[in-house]
Design a protein around this motif. Structure first.
Motif, PDB file in Angstrom:
ATOM      1  N   ASP A 156      14.210  -8.284-100.659  1.00 42.74           N
ATOM      2  CA  ASP A 156      15.173  -7.472 -99.425  1.00 42.74           C
ATOM      3  C   ASP A 156      14.097  -7.693 -98.428  1.00 42.74           C
ATOM      4  O   ASP A 156      13.035  -7.705 -98.385  1.00 42.74           O
ATOM      5  N   GLY A 157      14.979  -7.694 -96.970  1.00 45.83           N
ATOM      6  CA  GLY A 157      14.397  -7.516 -95.533  1.00 45.83           C
ATOM      7  C   GLY A 157      13.177  -6.173 -95.924  1.00 45.83           C
ATOM      8  O   GLY A 157      13.803  -5.281 -96.598  1.00 45.83           O
ATOM      9  N   ALA A 158      12.159  -6.293 -95.554  1.00 44.09           N
ATOM     10  CA  ALA A 158      11.363  -5.016 -95.219  1.00 44.09           C
ATOM     11  C   ALA A 158      10.790  -4.856 -94.438  1.00 44.09           C
ATOM     12  O   ALA A 158       9.472  -4.289 -94.033  1.00 44.09           O
ATOM     13  N   SER A 159      11.175  -4.964 -93.000  1.00 48.14           N
ATOM     14  CA  SER A 159      10.660  -4.857 -91.478  1.00 48.14           C
ATOM     15  C   SER A 159      10.737  -3.348 -90.831  1.00 48.14           C
ATOM     16  O   SER A 159       9.753  -2.925 -90.238  1.00 48.14           O
ATOM     17  N   TYR A 572       5.706  -5.085 -78.632  1.00 48.48           N
ATOM     18  CA  TYR A 572       5.428  -6.471 -78.273  1.00 48.48           C
ATOM     19  C   TYR A 572       5.052  -6.728 -76.733  1.00 48.48           C
ATOM     20  O   TYR A 572       5.986  -6.194 -76.330  1.00 48.48           O
ATOM     21  N   SER A 573       3.409  -6.533 -76.342  1.00 47.87           N
ATOM     22  CA  SER A 573       3.384  -7.049 -75.154  1.00 47.87           C
ATOM     23  C   SER A 573       4.451  -8.280 -74.481  1.00 47.87           C
ATOM     24  O   SER A 573       4.225  -8.132 -72.949  1.00 47.87           O
ATOM     25  N   ASP A 574       4.938  -9.183 -75.244  1.00 46.16           N
ATOM     26  CA  ASP A 574       5.131 -10.744 -74.836  1.00 46.16           C
ATOM     27  C   ASP A 574       6.798 -10.159 -75.056  1.00 46.16           C
ATOM     28  O   ASP A 574       7.408 -11.241 -73.998  1.00 46.16           O
ATOM     29  N   PHE A 575       7.316  -9.719 -75.357  1.00 49.38           N
ATOM     30  CA  PHE A 575       8.937  -9.718 -75.184  1.00 49.38           C
ATOM     31  C   PHE A 575       9.687  -7.890 -75.430  1.00 49.38           C
ATOM     32  O   PHE A 575      11.370  -7.926 -75.206  1.00 49.38           O
ATOM     33  N   GLY A 576       9.029  -6.830 -75.989  1.00 45.49           N
ATOM     34  CA  GLY A 576      10.016  -6.266 -75.695  1.00 45.49           C
ATOM     35  C   GLY A 576      10.322  -5.566 -77.156  1.00 45.49           C
ATOM     36  O   GLY A 576       8.604  -4.722 -77.947  1.00 45.49           O
ATOM     37  N   SER A 577      10.462  -4.344 -77.226  1.00 49.18           N
ATOM     38  CA  SER A 577      10.711  -3.940 -78.511  1.00 49.18           C
ATOM     39  C   SER A 577      12.149  -3.819 -79.040  1.00 49.18           C
ATOM     40  O   SER A 577      13.057  -4.605 -79.101  1.00 49.18           O
ATOM     41  N   THR A 578      11.372  -3.012 -80.253  1.00 49.33           N
ATOM     42  CA  THR A 578      12.839  -3.311 -81.541  1.00 49.33           C
ATOM     43  C   THR A 578      12.521  -2.525 -82.350  1.00 49.33           C
ATOM     44  O   THR A 578      11.573  -2.221 -83.028  1.00 49.33           O
ATOM     45  N   THR A 579      13.747  -1.858 -82.762  1.00 47.99           N
ATOM     46  CA  THR A 579      13.650  -0.873 -83.616  1.00 47.99           C
ATOM     47  C   THR A 579      14.930  -1.126 -84.843  1.00 47.99           C
ATOM     48  O   THR A 579      16.011  -1.848 -85.103  1.00 47.99           O
ATOM     49  N   ASP A 580      13.613  -1.050 -86.093  1.00 45.88           N
ATOM     50  CA  ASP A 580      15.012  -1.472 -87.766  1.00 45.88           C
ATOM     51  C   ASP A 580      15.279   0.020 -88.668  1.00 45.88           C
ATOM     52  O   ASP A 580      13.359   0.394 -88.878  1.00 45.88           O
ATOM     53  N   PRO A 581      16.270   0.179 -89.143  1.00 44.58           N
ATOM     54  CA  PRO A 581      16.232   1.182 -90.282  1.00 44.58           C
ATOM     55  C   PRO A 581      16.134  -0.070 -90.942  1.00 44.58           C
ATOM     56  O   PRO A 581      17.313  -1.243 -91.684  1.00 44.58           O
ATOM     57  N   LYS A 582      16.215   1.398 -92.774  1.00 50.39           N
ATOM     58  CA  LYS A 582      16.562   0.272 -93.814  1.00 50.39           C
ATOM     59  C   LYS A 582      17.496   2.094 -94.528  1.00 50.39           C
ATOM     60  O   LYS A 582      16.474   2.764 -94.891  1.00 50.39           O
ATOM     61  N   VAL A 583      18.642   1.446 -95.737  1.00 49.86           N
ATOM     62  CA  VAL A 583      18.520   2.743 -95.936  1.00 49.86           C
ATOM     63  C   VAL A 583      18.999   1.743 -97.494  1.00 49.86           C
ATOM     64  O   VAL A 583      19.213   1.230 -97.923  1.00 49.86           O
ATOM     65  N   TRP A 599      20.510  -1.538 -97.555  1.00 45.12           N
ATOM     66  CA  TRP A 599      20.377  -2.200 -96.616  1.00 45.12           C
ATOM     67  C   TRP A 599      19.992  -1.707 -95.733  1.00 45.12           C
ATOM     68  O   TRP A 599      19.340  -1.113 -95.328  1.00 45.12           O
ATOM     69  N   GLY A 600      19.800  -2.919 -94.102  1.00 47.24           N
ATOM     70  CA  GLY A 600      18.312  -2.863 -93.213  1.00 47.24           C
ATOM     71  C   GLY A 600      18.568  -4.547 -92.519  1.00 47.24           C
ATOM     72  O   GLY A 600      19.643  -4.587 -92.096  1.00 47.24           O
ATOM     73  N   THR A 601      17.966  -3.889 -91.464  1.00 43.70           N
ATOM     74  CA  THR A 601      17.461  -4.816 -90.032  1.00 43.70           C
ATOM     75  C   THR A 601      16.658  -5.343 -90.094  1.00 43.70           C
ATOM     76  O   THR A 601      15.478  -4.952 -90.682  1.00 43.70           O
ATOM     77  N   ALA A 602      16.196  -6.955 -89.645  1.00 43.97           N
ATOM     78  CA  ALA A 602      15.081  -7.254 -90.044  1.00 43.97           C
ATOM     79  C   ALA A 602      14.621  -8.232 -88.795  1.00 43.97           C
ATOM     80  O   ALA A 602      15.587  -8.009 -88.010  1.00 43.97           O
ATOM     81  N   PHE A 603      13.528  -8.664 -87.834  1.00 45.34           N
ATOM     82  CA  PHE A 603      13.207  -9.272 -87.040  1.00 45.34           C
ATOM     83  C   PHE A 603      12.400  -9.978 -87.370  1.00 45.34           C
ATOM     84  O   PHE A 603      11.356 -10.025 -88.228  1.00 45.34           O
TER      85      PHE A 603
END
Length: 894
Positions: A156-159, A572-583, A599-603
């Motif tokens: 499953d997604g693991a970001s 990231y130095s070339d496009f910005g930030s991201t925050t990813d949770p998982k439950v 359940w979670g988000t990934a990128f």
């Protein structure tokens, strides 16, 4: 190091352990007290006392990998049902490939760049050469199977745990740390239909004590090439004998003459033959002519649709020859009672040799009408006399294209881990470099010098038998492409118990990671000046910094319910930030039953190649469907090679996704277990090339995207150049379920049998793509690819392992369901059949410390099903054309 005492394990512990690593031959007594070391499992930073957490993890031991009969990791992992479209090995490598010698796995069919590959839980630098120009991947061939203890596959997604690329899941390769003494192993194999012979020699030695572990390995691997000509079904690009397409190249030998309206005077244009009259009554002129003049002419059997064709298949490698030598060290040393240092070192040198048909040109070369070597120079009555021409031809005179690829891989990890009070900590520094040099050693012409040789009369392309070695040497060249991918990182975690919650303890892990990634892919100056045709090369140079902090919390909210919360923030130095949770949760309402979900988000960050790729030329085969409908000519209705220009896009944004998983594991009896998981992925802002065929289908009259020769008689002109690039486009949704069955049978006289069945069934695979209507209005449309090309609905493997005293044996069945081929000119789809192969082996362990193994992959030598859309009639990313491969192995422990 700190130990945790685990009292009276219940049946649930055995259930989860059995499903993750197979049935164990050891059973604990309910009255026993065991001291169990806390371990870190794939998918979590919190150490546990069991292997199974809330997320689905499939583990393959070294014995499981060996049972597939494969000598390298990709051979074993690509057979897994969870592997899907985008998985690739060295099969199908040719002189046109941009990642020769590389291989990787795409979990769930979401692409190799959406599958994160780890070694001992840490990232690995990507290959310096991207696959198919766009796909960055970790090359699994850099990891010898002899050094692998097990492979964990997090499905499953693991970001939230590991960051970018863990969209579809994670492949975590755990290196051996259990060598005590000296081991030697040798393996040899051969194929039933020729080519592909393998030799493998492994030396392992190490020591293990209460205070240290030191493990060394040296692995040598060699495989001979397999040519397309060595398989009856890939021996020709004219697949009509199998009911497929004629994919013979439109660039032949000695070739064809082609003219355009802009090259001709009015009188010359009017003198051309009329091939037909269009519906408006306008004459349509013939503009391409096979070379049938003089002494050296095109073979009549290869003149199809007025074009001199060429069969490139017999001259291309199906699988390139490869030679690799690898060294690995994995060890630890106790420094104090509560601190140990650890280190990992890897080095590999590999060489691959790839061969492809002679270089093709597609109207790049021209000849003036007054050139003495003009094919109609001495025939003033011919309508082409004195006419400036271009040509489609292959430089067969200078031989097939041949490439040598030499690669170097180095990896070093230095770290320390320990404990204080009730807390565990770990910190490590990693440095990885993967480099490669690709040399074109034969068969590559320089366009500028080739044109000079034509203009000066030194080389006569229409009478190749008259040319001298000096003339050929004048325009033949060698090419060089060098690349490097480096990564440096430092990471650290601290974990421990926070507070008591019910009868258990809540636990937390927090950590950081900082890394620098850099990629270089530089063809030589000839490529950069556009002086090489007949091959593909990329240029990309980019660098990025990444910083991440993360936290994970495990809460035993009830005696039977564990809740896992994770959060990761990255910059990231070339496009910005991201925050990813998982439950995630794991609920055990019964000792024999586990219910789990996540359940979670990934990128996935845009790869450095997708951001920084310079102009790159491809030679895709495309059917010009609109022109085919207009002319009905065979030359327009068959796949034809064109030049496609691809470039990077610095404005790309990351792909984002959400996923969830819900599963049940039921230990029905001590010997039988059932596991079912439903999984769902929803991706947005996919980064893709639109693709040459898609662009021609949707926007074939848009000169900004598809450049054409001038129209005549109301018909679109022939395609000259296709312009493609990377864009964030549309999304993808896919879901399905996994089924796992395990059964163990002990008999009095026949030994022990272990049965297993593993199924992945995809319910939907809907992908958005770029389309346009006849009026030129563009839109994003959704298409369900499930059951379409390279997307079989389901795959399964079934097997039985048997052991009895001095004998071990196994049989494995691999099944891939049928699916539809790509649409043809009439949008009809051919049915690609299902495919079943059988692997088997038998081992004798009755000698002291010596094991002998005899086995075969694809025991019945099943041919891959026909895929008419492929030039060679085989979908090489889904099926194997290697055939039966028998092997013998011996291993001895000192």
């Amino acid at each position: 190091m700190k130990k945790t005492v685990l009292f009276t394990p219940n049946l649930l512990t055995y259930t989860t352990l059995a499903l993750s690593v197979g049935f164990s031959a050891t059973a604990y007594s309910a009255s026993e007290t065991k001291e169990v070391e806390r371990i870190q499992v794939t998918g979590s930073h919190i150490k546990r006392t069991d292997m199974e957490g809330p997320s689905p993890v499939q583990s393959l031991s070294a014995a499981d990998l060996a049972a597939t009969g494969s000598t390298d990791l990709i051979g074993a992992l690509q057979k897994l049902p969870v592997s899907g479209a985008g998985t690739f090995s060295t099969q199908g490598n040719s002189s046109d490939d941009t990642a020769n010698g590389g291989s990787s796995v795409a979990l769930r069919g979401l692409g190799a760049s959406s599958t994160l590959v780890l070694i001992n839980g840490r990232r690995v630098a990507v290959s310096p050469f991207a696959k198919d120009i766009e796909t960055s991947f970790v090359d699994l061939n850099s990891i010898p199977m002899s050094s692998v203890k097990r492979v964990d596959i997090l499905k499953d997604g693991a970001s939230a745990t590991y960051g970018s690329d863990a969209v579809a899941g994670v492949i975590n390769i755990i290196l051996r740390d259990d060598i005590d003494g000296f081991e030697v192993a040798a393996k040899t194999s051969t194929t039933a239909d020729g080519g592909g012979d393998e030799q493998n020699l492994t030396l392992l030695w190490g020591s293990s004590s209460n205070t240290s572990k030191h493990n060394f390995s040296i692995d040598y691997y060699k495989r001979d090439a397999i040519l397309n000509s060595q398989r009856s079904y890939t021996a020709t690009a004219d697949q009509r004998f199998r009911g497929g397409n004629n994919s013979l190249s439109s660039s032949g030998f000695p070739g064809s003459v082609e003219v355009t309206r802009a090259m001709l005077t009015d009188a010359q244009w009017a003198a051309l033959p009329v091939s037909r009259i269009d519906p408006e009554g306008n004459p349509v002129r013939q503009t391409i002519f096979a070379d049938v003049w003089g002494n050296d002419t095109c073979d009549e059997s290869l003149i199809i649709g007025d074009i001199c064709r060429y069969d490139y298949a017999p001259h291309s490698t199906l699988v390139p020859s490869t030679e690799r030598i690898s060294f690995n060290y994995n060890g630890s040393q106790e420094i104090t009672d509560n601190i140990e240092g650890f280190a990992e070192f890897s080095a590999q040198h590999s060489s691959s040799f790839i061969e492809g048909a002679a270089s093709p040109s597609f109207t790049e070369l021209t000849m003036m009408g007054d050139n003495p070597n003009h094919p109609l120079f001495n025939d003033p009555s011919h309508f082409l006399h004195g006419v400036d021409i271009s040509m489609r031809r292959r430089t067969v005179e200078i031989g097939n294209r041949q490439k040598d690829v030499d690669s170097e891989y180095y990896r070093a990890v230095l770290g320390a881990r320990g404990s204080f009070s009730d807390w565990d900590w770990e910190v490590a520094y990693s440095a990885i470099r993967s480099s490669a040099v690709e040399k074109g050693v034969n068969g590559f012409p320089n366009i500028i010098r080739t044109q000079e040789a034509i203009d000066s009369g030194l080389w006569n392309p229409f009478e190749p038998s008259t040319n001298t070695e000096a003339a050929l040497a004048y325009f033949e060249t060698t090419t060089t492409r060098s690349g490097a991918s480096t990564m440096q990182s430092i990471d650290g975690t601290i974990s421990g118990e926070l507070f008591e919650l019910g009868d258990d303890m809540a636990a937390i892990a927090i950590g950081f990671e900082a890394r620098n990634e850099r990629i270089e892919d530089n063809p030589d100056a000839q490529f950069l000046r556009g002086e090489i045709f007949g091959t593909e090369a990329t240029q990309a140079n980019g660098e990025r910094d990444n910083k991440a902090i993360f936290a994970e919390l495990s809460l035993p909210v009830l005696e039977t319910l564990e809740l896992q919360l994770a959060l990761r923030h990255e910059n990231y130095s070339d496009f910005g930030s991201t925050t990813d949770p998982k439950v995630a949760f794991r609920w055990t309402p019964l000792d024999s039953l586990v219910v789990r979900g996540s359940w979670g988000t990934a990128f996935r960050a845009p790869s450095l190649v997708q951001l920084h790729l310079g102009r790159t030329d491809e030679s895709p085969s495309v059917i010009d469907k609109e022109r085919c409908r207009q002319t009905g000519a065979e030359a327009d209705c068959e796949p034809t090679e064109y030049t496609a220009i691809v470039a990077g896009n610095p404005d790309l944004q990351p792909e984002t996704s959400s996923n969830y998983n819900l599963g049940v594991i039921w230990q029905t009896t001590d010997n039988f277990s059932v596991g079912v998981d439903y999984w769902n992925y929803d991706q947005e802002d996919l980064i893709k090339k639109i693709g040459a065929q898609k662009l021609v289908d949707c926007c074939g009259s848009d000169q900004a995207l598809v450049q054409r020769a001038p129209s005549q008689g109301g018909n679109l002109g022939r395609i000259l150049v296709i312009n493609d690039t990377f864009v964030n486009i549309g999304g993808r949704e896919t879901d399905g379920f996994d089924l796992n069955l395990n059964y163990r049978l002990n008999t009095d006289n026949l030994g022990e049998f272990k049965f297993n069945y593993n199924l992945t069934y995809t319910l939907n695979f809907e992908e958005q793509s770029f389309e346009s209507d006849k009026q030129g209005n563009t839109s994003i449309v959704a298409e369900d690819l499930n059951g379409e090309f390279q997307h079989p609905e389901f795959r399964w493997v079934a097997g039985v392992d048997w052991s009895n005293e001095s004998w071990l044996a196994n049989v494995g069945i691999n099944y891939i369901s049928g699916y539809n081929d790509l649409p043809d000119t009439n949008n009809d789809r051919f049915d690609i059949d299902s495919w079943t192969s059988i692997d088997t082996s038998v081992s004798y362990v009755g000698f002291d410390e010596l094991t002998l193994t005899l086995g075969a992959s694809n025991l019945t030598n099943e041919e891959p099903p026909q895929a008419p859309s492929d030039s060679f009639g085989v979908d090489s990313k889904t099926h194997s054309a290697i055939g039966r491969q028998a092997y013998f192995k011996l291993a001895y422990k000192f």
